[in-house]
Motif scaffolding. Sequence first.
Motif, PDB file in Angstrom:
ATOM      1  N   GLY A 170       0.831  -1.294  -0.039  1.00 51.56           N
ATOM      2  CA  GLY A 170       0.028  -0.138   0.059  1.00 51.56           C
ATOM      3  C   GLY A 170       1.024   1.339  -0.023  1.00 51.56           C
ATOM      4  N   GLY A 171       2.057   1.160  -0.077  1.00 48.49           N
ATOM      5  CA  GLY A 171       3.155   2.197  -0.139  1.00 48.49           C
ATOM      6  C   GLY A 171       3.105   2.834   1.267  1.00 48.49           C
ATOM      7  N   ARG A 172       2.747   2.262   2.386  1.00 46.13           N
ATOM      8  CA  ARG A 172       3.083   3.020   3.650  1.00 46.13           C
ATOM      9  C   ARG A 172       4.142   2.666   4.495  1.00 46.13           C
ATOM     10  NH1 ARG A 172      -0.875   4.537   1.190  1.00 46.13           N
ATOM     11  NH2 ARG A 172      -2.606   5.542   1.900  1.00 46.13           N
ATOM     12  N   LEU A 173       5.095   1.689   3.834  1.00 46.93           N
ATOM     13  CA  LEU A 173       6.259   1.440   4.376  1.00 46.93           C
ATOM     14  C   LEU A 173       7.522   0.985   3.482  1.00 46.93           C
ATOM     15  CD1 LEU A 173       7.140   0.678   7.481  1.00 46.93           C
ATOM     16  CD2 LEU A 173       6.640  -1.508   7.167  1.00 46.93           C
ATOM     17  N   ASN A 174       8.356   0.920   3.656  1.00 47.48           N
ATOM     18  CA  ASN A 174       9.555   0.913   2.407  1.00 47.48           C
ATOM     19  C   ASN A 174      10.039  -0.685   2.358  1.00 47.48           C
ATOM     20  OD1 ASN A 174      11.900   0.312   4.149  1.00 47.48           O
ATOM     21  ND2 ASN A 174      12.259   2.358   4.606  1.00 47.48           N
ATOM     22  N   GLY A 175      10.634  -1.037   1.336  1.00 47.92           N
ATOM     23  CA  GLY A 175      10.723  -2.723   1.214  1.00 47.92           C
ATOM     24  C   GLY A 175      11.569  -3.199   1.838  1.00 47.92           C
ATOM     25  N   PHE A 176      12.677  -2.429   2.480  1.00 48.62           N
ATOM     26  CA  PHE A 176      13.892  -2.836   3.303  1.00 48.62           C
ATOM     27  C   PHE A 176      13.140  -3.130   4.466  1.00 48.62           C
ATOM     28  CE2 PHE A 176      16.842  -1.738   6.858  1.00 48.62           C
ATOM     29  CZ  PHE A 176      17.847  -2.588   6.314  1.00 48.62           C
ATOM     30  N   GLU A 177      12.353  -2.449   5.085  1.00 46.68           N
ATOM     31  CA  GLU A 177      11.511  -2.940   6.410  1.00 46.68           C
ATOM     32  C   GLU A 177      10.848  -4.163   6.292  1.00 46.68           C
ATOM     33  OE1 GLU A 177      12.267  -1.821   9.210  1.00 46.68           O
ATOM     34  OE2 GLU A 177      13.023   0.139   8.841  1.00 46.68           O
ATOM     35  N   ARG A 178      10.089  -4.260   5.217  1.00 43.22           N
ATOM     36  CA  ARG A 178       9.387  -5.540   4.975  1.00 43.22           C
ATOM     37  C   ARG A 178      10.432  -6.694   4.739  1.00 43.22           C
ATOM     38  NH1 ARG A 178       8.146  -8.724   0.897  1.00 43.22           N
ATOM     39  NH2 ARG A 178       9.296  -7.519  -0.607  1.00 43.22           N
ATOM     40  N   VAL A 179      11.352  -6.561   4.072  1.00 44.99           N
ATOM     41  CA  VAL A 179      12.336  -8.020   3.888  1.00 44.99           C
ATOM     42  C   VAL A 179      12.851  -8.163   5.403  1.00 44.99           C
ATOM     43  CG1 VAL A 179      14.443  -8.750   3.169  1.00 44.99           C
ATOM     44  CG2 VAL A 179      12.953  -7.241   1.467  1.00 44.99           C
ATOM     45  N   ILE A 180      13.190  -7.374   6.155  1.00 47.94           N
ATOM     46  CA  ILE A 180      13.856  -7.569   7.681  1.00 47.94           C
ATOM     47  C   ILE A 180      12.592  -8.178   8.249  1.00 47.94           C
ATOM     48  CG2 ILE A 180      14.276  -6.537   9.545  1.00 47.94           C
ATOM     49  CD1 ILE A 180      16.233  -4.266   8.317  1.00 47.94           C
ATOM     50  N   PHE A 192       3.156   6.348  14.869  1.00 48.20           N
ATOM     51  CA  PHE A 192       3.200   7.748  13.806  1.00 48.20           C
ATOM     52  C   PHE A 192       4.404   8.512  14.408  1.00 48.20           C
ATOM     53  CE2 PHE A 192      -0.879   6.095  12.664  1.00 48.20           C
ATOM     54  CZ  PHE A 192      -0.895   6.694  11.301  1.00 48.20           C
ATOM     55  N   GLU A 193       5.123   8.859  13.601  1.00 41.81           N
ATOM     56  CA  GLU A 193       6.075  10.046  13.713  1.00 41.81           C
ATOM     57  C   GLU A 193       6.364  11.212  12.622  1.00 41.81           C
ATOM     58  OE1 GLU A 193      10.953   9.123  13.863  1.00 41.81           O
ATOM     59  OE2 GLU A 193      10.005   8.842  15.785  1.00 41.81           O
ATOM     60  N   ASN A 194       6.103  12.183  13.029  1.00 45.18           N
ATOM     61  CA  ASN A 194       6.115  13.175  11.781  1.00 45.18           C
ATOM     62  C   ASN A 194       4.995  13.055  10.680  1.00 45.18           C
ATOM     63  OD1 ASN A 194       8.396  14.763  12.992  1.00 45.18           O
ATOM     64  ND2 ASN A 194       9.671  13.401  12.146  1.00 45.18           N
ATOM     65  N   LYS A 195       3.928  12.256  11.367  1.00 49.95           N
ATOM     66  CA  LYS A 195       2.823  12.229  10.520  1.00 49.95           C
ATOM     67  C   LYS A 195       2.589  10.994   9.790  1.00 49.95           C
ATOM     68  CE  LYS A 195       1.782  17.347  10.459  1.00 49.95           C
ATOM     69  NZ  LYS A 195       1.618  18.355   9.604  1.00 49.95           N
ATOM     70  N   VAL A 196       3.694  10.124   9.765  1.00 52.64           N
ATOM     71  CA  VAL A 196       3.825   9.031   8.992  1.00 52.64           C
ATOM     72  C   VAL A 196       4.020   7.752   9.802  1.00 52.64           C
ATOM     73  CG1 VAL A 196       4.597  10.149   6.761  1.00 52.64           C
ATOM     74  CG2 VAL A 196       6.183   9.288   8.255  1.00 52.64           C
ATOM     75  N   ILE A 197       3.586   6.419   8.996  1.00 49.62           N
ATOM     76  CA  ILE A 197       4.048   5.296   9.862  1.00 49.62           C
ATOM     77  C   ILE A 197       5.447   4.934   9.704  1.00 49.62           C
ATOM     78  CG2 ILE A 197       3.385   2.955  10.215  1.00 49.62           C
ATOM     79  CD1 ILE A 197       0.521   3.699   9.049  1.00 49.62           C
ATOM     80  N   VAL A 198       5.892   4.707  10.939  1.00 48.65           N
ATOM     81  CA  VAL A 198       7.385   4.356  10.996  1.00 48.65           C
ATOM     82  C   VAL A 198       7.671   3.070  12.071  1.00 48.65           C
ATOM     83  CG1 VAL A 198       8.467   6.399  10.297  1.00 48.65           C
ATOM     84  CG2 VAL A 198       8.137   5.940  12.593  1.00 48.65           C
ATOM     85  N   PRO A 199       8.534   2.364  12.004  1.00 51.71           N
ATOM     86  CA  PRO A 199       9.051   1.332  12.935  1.00 51.71           C
ATOM     87  C   PRO A 199       9.288   1.859  14.043  1.00 51.71           C
ATOM     88  CG  PRO A 199       9.927   0.655  10.722  1.00 51.71           C
ATOM     89  CD  PRO A 199       9.276   2.135  10.856  1.00 51.71           C
TER      90      PRO A 199
END
Length: 283
Positions: A170-180, A192-199
């Motif tokens: 859905g474009g809400r997380l980068n591929g690197f995080e998904r692979v890990i 949420f950090e600075n208005k976006v979803i982050v680990p």
Amino acid sequence: MTKTVVVTDSTAYIPEEIRASLNIQMVPLSVVIGNETYREEIDINTTEFYDKIRNEKALPKTSQPSLGNFVTTFENLEKDYDSIISVHLSSGISGTLAGAEQAGGMVEGIDVHTFDTEISCMVQGFYVIRAAEMAQAGETPEAILQELNKMKQSMRAYFMVDNLDHLHRGGRLNGFERVIGSVLQVKPILHFENKVIVPFEKVRTRKKAMKRIADMLEEDAKKYDKIKATIIHANNEEEANAWKILLEAIMPNVEFTISYFGPVIGTHLGEGSMGLGWYHVES
């Protein structure tokens, strides 16, 4: 006296009876499953959504309310109100707030004040409910916005997903995080950090991830007399109820409610996700 009404979008997932009792106006986002478009909370409920997508190969698409929908809503309200407080999900993951702002500039008979919660789901709903309570009490838009900004100082929310593919596709997380996440079988805690979803942190099991989130709430529960919290689930209400019973026993000064990741947010997180959000309530 200024008459103020509160508008929000469907991703606050506020129960219909609460919206009705507090006169909260709701503009829906939509999900597209196959060739069908459904307005969440109107054309499709959460259980129906998860049942429909379970065997779908393609991820549903989501869309923000149309500009026309906002304009019509605001124009209908100008007959009875002087001001609107329009409270929406994070502008970092959706253009919904921008649509409300644009529509506000197109409607001349009523003052529209927008508020970016920088978050979503029932944590967003906390802001909406408080704003509506104050509006019903006759508070000014300025006083309401001041209170919402004050709430933001202690508002916290964390969630974990069973599968990072939904967020990635859905474009809400980068591929690197998904692979890990997929290689190590971790259950990442997100926020949420600075208005976006982050680990936030990577934890190895679901049980440990939920405990870590609960521990953070407990830290705040030791600092404050009263906290309002919401447990948010993606079609796993039984687990949410069990978690609520467990947490209530540990933290008697926390008022818990149970909510859900509805169709739009559930599209990006996937079934089985679990979240916990809270804020400090001044006595």
